[in-house]
Design an enzyme around this catalytic site. Sequence first.
Site, PDB file in Angstrom:
ATOM      1  N   CYS A 134      53.030  -6.334  -6.526  1.00  0.00           N
ATOM      2  CA  CYS A 134      53.684  -5.822  -7.729  1.00  0.00           C
ATOM      3  C   CYS A 134      52.980  -6.296  -8.998  1.00  0.00           C
ATOM      4  CB  CYS A 134      55.150  -6.245  -7.766  1.00  0.00           C
ATOM      5  SG  CYS A 134      55.409  -8.038  -7.702  1.00  0.00           S
ATOM      6  N   ARG A 140      49.461  -7.210  -9.105  1.00  0.00           N
ATOM      7  CA  ARG A 140      48.005  -7.073  -9.125  1.00  0.00           C
ATOM      8  C   ARG A 140      47.512  -6.058  -8.102  1.00  0.00           C
ATOM      9  NH1 ARG A 140      45.888 -11.731  -9.548  1.00  0.00           N
ATOM     10  NH2 ARG A 140      47.861 -12.829  -9.834  1.00  0.00           N
ATOM     11  N   GLU A 198      53.857 -20.240  -7.471  1.00  0.00           N
ATOM     12  CA  GLU A 198      54.623 -19.540  -6.424  1.00  0.00           C
ATOM     13  C   GLU A 198      53.776 -19.380  -5.166  1.00  0.00           C
ATOM     14  OE1 GLU A 198      54.336 -16.279  -5.147  1.00  0.00           O
ATOM     15  OE2 GLU A 198      52.713 -15.479  -6.372  1.00  0.00           O
ATOM     16  N   THR A 199      54.449 -19.285  -4.038  1.00  0.00           N
ATOM     17  CA  THR A 199      53.764 -19.299  -2.743  1.00  0.00           C
ATOM     18  C   THR A 199      53.665 -17.932  -2.080  1.00  0.00           C
ATOM     19  OG1 THR A 199      55.849 -19.831  -1.630  1.00  0.00           O
ATOM     20  CG2 THR A 199      54.464 -21.681  -2.320  1.00  0.00           C
ATOM     21  N   GLN A 242      50.744 -12.680   0.931  1.00  0.00           N
ATOM     22  CA  GLN A 242      50.285 -11.324   0.630  1.00  0.00           C
ATOM     23  C   GLN A 242      48.777 -11.204   0.805  1.00  0.00           C
ATOM     24  OE1 GLN A 242      52.091 -11.322  -3.283  1.00  0.00           O
ATOM     25  NE2 GLN A 242      53.755  -9.980  -2.628  1.00  0.00           N
ATOM     26  N   GLY A 300      61.968  -4.772   2.819  1.00  0.00           N
ATOM     27  CA  GLY A 300      60.741  -5.541   2.977  1.00  0.00           C
ATOM     28  C   GLY A 300      60.929  -7.008   2.622  1.00  0.00           C
ATOM     29  N   ILE A 325      62.695  -7.843  -0.876  1.00  0.00           N
ATOM     30  CA  ILE A 325      64.138  -7.641  -0.812  1.00  0.00           C
ATOM     31  C   ILE A 325      64.790  -8.757  -0.003  1.00  0.00           C
ATOM     32  CG2 ILE A 325      65.931  -6.192   0.228  1.00  0.00           C
ATOM     33  CD1 ILE A 325      65.001  -5.126  -2.438  1.00  0.00           C
TER      34      ILE A 325
END
EC number: 1.2.1.70
Length: 417
Positions: A50, A52, A110-111, A116, A187, A190
Site C-alpha cells: 500500500c 510502495r 514496523e515489521t 511483504q 488478507g 485485514i
Amino acid sequence: MHLVAFGLNHQTAPLSVREKLAFPAEVLPGALESLVHSDAAGEAAIVSTCNRTEIYCASHNPQAALEWLSQFHGLPLDELVPYLYQLDAAAAARHAFRVASGLDSMVLGETQILGQIKDAVRAAEQSGTLGTQLNALFQKTFAVAKEVRSKTAVGSNSVSMSAAAVKLAEQIFPTIRELKVLFIGAGEMIELVATHFAARNPSCITVANRTLERGEKLAERFGGNAITLSDLPEALPRYDVVVTSTASQLPILGKGLMERAIKIRRHRPVFMLDLAVPRDIEAEVGELDDVFLYTVDDIASVVEVGREARQLAAEEAETIIQARVQEFVEWLKRRETVPLIRGLRDEAERVRRHALEAAHKQLARGDDPAKVLEALSQQLTNKLMHPPTQALSAGHGPEHDALVHAITRLYRLHPES
C-alpha cells in the site's frame, strides 16, 4: 547485467499515483515474466504494497525496464518520472536493507514490510525471475533486517498501522465496545486490523469477502460472521466502522452506495478506513456528511507516537546497514571479475595442453624422458611468463608503474631497490 532498483513510495508519490502503479498478487507472476521476457531485465522482483511499488532487477538496459513499467500500466513515462527514484547497485542494496529493517516505512520500525518483501521474493522465485544477483541481494537483506532488529531498538514502541486504525476510530467514537465493525477483504492487513479491533470487544464483527469460505475462516477467529461482497448494499447501513483492504482494481464502495447507507442510518456517523492500493472506496465518499474517511496516507500522524526514541535507534541501524552495503558491493565487484578469471584459466589451460601434446610426441619418438620433462617445464615457464614480461618491457609512465605494482603484488615479489 547491472543491478538496479526503481520505484516510488509514500514519501515520493501521493496515493493517487501509487495506486496506478500497484501490482496485485494475481497479476504479479505475469508481470514478472513479462518484464524478463521483454529483455528489459534478466532478473526481476517486484515489491508492491500500500505504501510502495519497487522493481529490483538485473538489466543491461535499465531505461528499457522503466519503459516496460510505463507500458505495463498504460501510463506515459514522463508523468511517472517526477515520482520515481532510480538506484544503482550500492544505492539499491542500501534501500532494500533500510526498507526491510523498517527504516523507510510510514511507521518507523514496523515489521510487516519484511514479510511483504519475502512474499515478493517467493513470487519471483516461483516465476523463475530470481537470479543469482537478486537472490544474493535479498538473502543479504533478510540477514541485515534480522541484525538490525536484534542489535537496535528501532522497532520498540512502534505503533503499527493496524493499531493506528483503532486509535483513529476512538477519536470519533467514545468506545469501540458499542460499535458494529465491518471488514472488507480477508488478507493479512485485514487480519491485523481485526485483531486490534477485536481486542476492544466491539458488539459485532463481520467479514465481507469475495469467497465466503475464506471470510468465514477469518471471522471465526474473532467470533464474528461472514458475508459476500454482493451482500454489501444491504448490509452496509448496519455498520459504524468499515475497514477495507482488497486487491480489487476498481472501487468496491461508491458515493451513491454510501449516500443510501447514510440515509438509512439516519445520519449516524460512519468511520471508514481504506487500506487498499488501489483504493476500495471512491474518494468522493469522503465528501459526504457523517462519513469520516481515511486512507493509508492519513494514518501518518497517528503513528508518530514514540518516533523520536526509535529515530535514535535508527541511527545505530544506519551504521550497521552501511557496513553491510559495503560487503555486498564488494561481492558484486568480485562477481564482475569472474569472466576475466575464467578467461585467464582458459588461456593457461590452452598453453598447458599445447605443451603436453608436444611432450607426448617427443616421448613417442623415444626421446629421453628427463629431457622431455625439462623441455616441458621450460616451455610452460616461457609461455606463462611471456605476457607479463612483454607488458613490463613495453610499458611506460603511470600505467607502467601501476603494472609493476600489480605484478609485484600478484607474484608476491620483493625486488631489491
